[in-house]
Write an enzyme that holds these catalytic residues in place. Sequence first.
Site, PDB file in Angstrom:
ATOM      1  N   TYR A 219      -9.358   5.201   7.518  1.00 34.79           N
ATOM      2  CA  TYR A 219      -9.585   5.479   8.945  1.00 34.79           C
ATOM      3  C   TYR A 219     -10.673   6.554   8.987  1.00 34.79           C
ATOM      4  O   TYR A 219     -10.429   7.673   8.545  1.00 34.79           O
ATOM      5  CB  TYR A 219      -8.320   6.027   9.611  1.00 34.79           C
TER       6      TYR A 219
ATOM      7  N   PRO B  63      -4.353   0.049  18.615  1.00 35.53           N
ATOM      8  CA  PRO B  63      -4.031  -0.399  17.260  1.00 35.53           C
ATOM      9  C   PRO B  63      -4.235   0.642  16.151  1.00 35.53           C
ATOM     10  O   PRO B  63      -3.906   0.381  14.990  1.00 35.53           O
ATOM     11  CB  PRO B  63      -4.966  -1.602  17.043  1.00 35.53           C
TER      12      PRO B  63
ATOM     13  N   LYS C 191       0.919  -0.335  15.066  1.00 36.35           N
ATOM     14  CA  LYS C 191       2.339  -0.347  15.442  1.00 36.35           C
ATOM     15  C   LYS C 191       2.798  -1.503  16.332  1.00 36.35           C
ATOM     16  O   LYS C 191       3.995  -1.752  16.460  1.00 36.35           O
ATOM     17  CB  LYS C 191       2.679   0.969  16.180  1.00 36.35           C
TER      18      LYS C 191
ATOM     19  N   HIS D 263       0.837  -1.202   0.000  1.00 29.31           N
ATOM     20  CA  HIS D 263       0.000   0.000   0.000  1.00 29.31           C
ATOM     21  C   HIS D 263       0.872   1.251   0.000  1.00 29.31           C
ATOM     22  O   HIS D 263       1.770   1.391   0.824  1.00 29.31           O
ATOM     23  CB  HIS D 263      -0.924   0.001   1.219  1.00 29.31           C
TER      24      HIS D 263
ATOM     25  N   TYR E  77       3.761   6.662  10.301  1.00 37.01           N
ATOM     26  CA  TYR E  77       2.946   5.501   9.914  1.00 37.01           C
ATOM     27  C   TYR E  77       3.784   4.439   9.202  1.00 37.01           C
ATOM     28  O   TYR E  77       3.695   3.252   9.519  1.00 37.01           O
ATOM     29  CB  TYR E  77       1.796   5.978   9.016  1.00 37.01           C
TER      30      TYR E  77
HETATM   31  P1  RFL Z   1       2.439 -11.920  21.571  1.00 39.66           P
HETATM   32  O1  RFL Z   1       2.097 -12.022  20.141  1.00 39.66           O
HETATM   33  O2  RFL Z   1       1.340 -11.671  22.543  1.00 39.66           O
HETATM   34  O3  RFL Z   1       3.228 -13.246  21.976  1.00 39.66           O
HETATM   35  C1  RFL Z   1       3.489 -13.592  23.314  1.00 39.66           C
HETATM   36  C2  RFL Z   1       3.515 -15.089  23.406  1.00 39.66           C
HETATM   37  O4  RFL Z   1       3.911 -15.496  24.721  1.00 39.66           O
HETATM   38  C3  RFL Z   1       3.131 -16.606  25.125  1.00 39.66           C
HETATM   39  N1  RFL Z   1       3.188 -16.678  26.614  1.00 39.66           N
HETATM   40  C4  RFL Z   1       3.883 -17.629  27.298  1.00 39.66           C
HETATM   41  N2  RFL Z   1       4.603 -18.693  26.888  1.00 39.66           N
HETATM   42  C5  RFL Z   1       5.161 -19.491  27.851  1.00 39.66           C
HETATM   43  N3  RFL Z   1       5.023 -19.264  29.194  1.00 39.66           N
HETATM   44  C6  RFL Z   1       4.314 -18.207  29.638  1.00 39.66           C
HETATM   45  N4  RFL Z   1       4.187 -17.986  30.945  1.00 39.66           N
HETATM   46  C7  RFL Z   1       3.700 -17.329  28.671  1.00 39.66           C
HETATM   47  N5  RFL Z   1       2.921 -16.214  28.772  1.00 39.66           N
HETATM   48  C8  RFL Z   1       2.633 -15.849  27.512  1.00 39.66           C
HETATM   49  C9  RFL Z   1       1.753 -16.289  24.552  1.00 39.66           C
HETATM   50  O5  RFL Z   1       0.952 -17.456  24.415  1.00 39.66           O
HETATM   51  C10 RFL Z   1       2.121 -15.702  23.200  1.00 39.66           C
HETATM   52  O6  RFL Z   1       2.186 -16.666  22.180  1.00 39.66           O
HETATM   53  O7  RFL Z   1       3.508 -10.756  21.838  1.00 39.66           O
HETATM   54  P2  RFL Z   1       4.697 -10.163  20.885  1.00 39.66           P
HETATM   55  O8  RFL Z   1       5.505 -11.263  20.301  1.00 39.66           O
HETATM   56  O9  RFL Z   1       5.329  -9.111  21.704  1.00 39.66           O
HETATM   57  O10 RFL Z   1       3.941  -9.507  19.637  1.00 39.66           O
HETATM   58  C11 RFL Z   1       3.140  -8.344  19.786  1.00 39.66           C
HETATM   59  C12 RFL Z   1       1.987  -8.348  18.772  1.00 39.66           C
HETATM   60  O11 RFL Z   1       1.323  -9.595  18.844  1.00 39.66           O
HETATM   61  C13 RFL Z   1       0.997  -7.189  19.008  1.00 39.66           C
HETATM   62  O12 RFL Z   1       1.689  -6.012  19.372  1.00 39.66           O
HETATM   63  C14 RFL Z   1       0.134  -6.871  17.749  1.00 39.66           C
HETATM   64  O13 RFL Z   1      -0.731  -7.920  17.433  1.00 39.66           O
HETATM   65  C15 RFL Z   1      -0.661  -5.576  17.936  1.00 39.66           C
HETATM   66  N6  RFL Z   1      -1.528  -5.229  16.792  1.00 39.66           N
HETATM   67  C16 RFL Z   1      -1.018  -4.661  15.643  1.00 39.66           C
HETATM   68  N7  RFL Z   1       0.324  -4.477  15.501  1.00 39.66           N
HETATM   69  C17 RFL Z   1       0.835  -4.000  14.329  1.00 39.66           C
HETATM   70  O14 RFL Z   1       2.068  -3.828  14.230  1.00 39.66           O
HETATM   71  N8  RFL Z   1       0.050  -3.701  13.223  1.00 39.66           N
HETATM   72  C18 RFL Z   1      -1.315  -3.870  13.277  1.00 39.66           C
HETATM   73  O15 RFL Z   1      -1.987  -3.675  12.256  1.00 39.66           O
HETATM   74  C19 RFL Z   1      -1.901  -4.327  14.524  1.00 39.66           C
HETATM   75  N9  RFL Z   1      -3.212  -4.521  14.627  1.00 39.66           N
HETATM   76  C20 RFL Z   1      -2.901  -5.490  16.861  1.00 39.66           C
HETATM   77  C21 RFL Z   1      -3.739  -5.099  15.752  1.00 39.66           C
HETATM   78  C22 RFL Z   1      -3.474  -6.138  17.964  1.00 39.66           C
HETATM   79  C23 RFL Z   1      -4.834  -6.380  17.999  1.00 39.66           C
HETATM   80  N10 RFL Z   1      -5.320  -7.087  19.129  1.00 39.66           N
HETATM   81  C24 RFL Z   1      -6.207  -8.173  19.046  1.00 39.66           C
HETATM   82  C25 RFL Z   1      -4.682  -6.895  20.420  1.00 39.66           C
HETATM   83  C26 RFL Z   1      -5.095  -5.331  15.781  1.00 39.66           C
HETATM   84  C27 RFL Z   1      -5.666  -5.930  16.913  1.00 39.66           C
HETATM   85  C28 RFL Z   1      -7.160  -6.109  16.913  1.00 39.66           C
HETATM   86  C1  PHB Z   2      -5.474  -4.626  10.329  1.00 38.92           C
HETATM   87  O1  PHB Z   2      -5.514  -4.811   9.099  1.00 38.92           O
HETATM   88  O2  PHB Z   2      -5.752  -5.525  11.158  1.00 38.92           O
HETATM   89  C2  PHB Z   2      -5.145  -3.277  10.853  1.00 38.92           C
HETATM   90  C3  PHB Z   2      -4.707  -2.301   9.975  1.00 38.92           C
HETATM   91  C4  PHB Z   2      -4.414  -1.035  10.450  1.00 38.92           C
HETATM   92  C5  PHB Z   2      -4.560  -0.755  11.798  1.00 38.92           C
HETATM   93  C6  PHB Z   2      -4.979  -1.746  12.682  1.00 38.92           C
HETATM   94  C7  PHB Z   2      -5.270  -3.013  12.207  1.00 38.92           C
HETATM   95  O3  PHB Z   2      -4.298   0.492  12.246  1.00 38.92           O
END
Ligand code: RFL
Ligand code: PHB
Length: 391
Positions: free
Chosen positions: A202, A290, A294, A74, A382
Amino acid sequence: MNHNTQVGIIGAGPAGLTLALLLQKAGISSIILENKSREYVESRVRAGLLEHNTVSLFDSLRVSERLHKEGLIHLGCFISHNGKSQRIDFAKLTQKEVTIYGQQEVVKDLISACYERNIGIIFEADATQITDLETEKPIIYFTKNNENHSLECDFVGGCDGFHGLSRKTLPKESYQEYKIEYPFSWLGILAYAKPNYEELIYAYHSEGFALASMRSEKVCRLYLQVNNDDKIENLSDEQIWDELENRLGFALNRGEIFEKGITPMRSFMIDNMQFGRLFLAGDSAHIVPPTGAKGLNLAVADINNLANGIIHFYQNNDEELLKNYTQKCLARVWRVQDFSNFMTYLCHKQSEEGTFENQLQKSKFDYLTISEAYQKTIAENYVGLPYETFA
Ligand code: RFL
Ligand code: PHB
């Protein structure tokens, strides 16, 4: 049973897996402990947008073949306010792009690379305690199949997310906590429907925020601002589509919704990410709302610093980079916290139309439509400030 390795990593999310792969590339061994199953972590639906920095790092690890084949590039996105829309042209303003590629696809690619490269991942292994952090041989205790195990290592990578053990292991007096809990959440859906928009939108609307994103040419990812106490079962699929169309201001291609969930919105961080030989990275140390897309990208940026510090230690027997790990990460963490908070306030409904706060929000949007400088500020945050920015 006792195990040992050079770096013990807790968590097989994007942070832990990327750390193991960067270390392996430098000839350093690690074992990852993950308390969920492989199927569970590979199907957990979360992020979707990868910064230029993240993609380049995955390229350097040779884990991006499928990402380049299936990911969508994009060159801009739209920010709209009550129907009036402004495009942010990343390519023109920053000469960079972002890639849409689901986090669960990233996780699948990283896990399969770990297996190919003989990196040990122990799934369904629950880390319960980390000890001896102030010695040269910290120990992670974990349980697997109701049996007790220990993993002795030189360093511990605390990559276990927001609810993990690592942050709880830091002495309380070693950090200050900062947080904002927003009075709204995101309802997110995935649907088998062809997106009839080419870039992310957005949208601020007087009824609340909506975001149109996608996963592929056949799958839409869409979000709605909801109240913190709203329940997913109280909204029918039809109501969700109607509300999305109302807020986005155009008709969507509707299709089967195959995944939906509500996520609370918070900004959270601690200002210390290490203690002795334990280093926190990713969501274990910080959460961003989110709206700036980031979280995953920030987790990978932390890991880049941590891997550099550990590799420098093994190659030069020098802990200098590791000593400065927190300081190095925090410069970016604060920047990303500010940007994510800015995007959240810009796009969500927080107060009634016509109030002072609401007029300021509208003024920010109006300024965006007339100022290329303001657009550029948004664009460069961004797409992701280069790793070298925070020397
Ligand atoms: P994770 O992915 O939560 O992984 C942590 C892992 O640790 C395990 N764990 C354990 N394992 C062993 N022993 C224990 N005691 C443990 N405790 C926990 C867990 O099971 C898990 O597998 O953390 P990590 O690696 O720091 O990654 C971070 C990302 O997952 C998170 O920041 C993103 O998903 C946030 N996020 C977004 N980030 C972006 O860069 N771009 C996006 O577009 C974006 N959109 C989003 C998002 C997060 C969302 N939600 C659901 C929170 C959209 C949403 C809706
Ligand atoms: C996504 O595609 O899940 C997404 C994209 C942009 C955002 C958050 C989530 O700011």
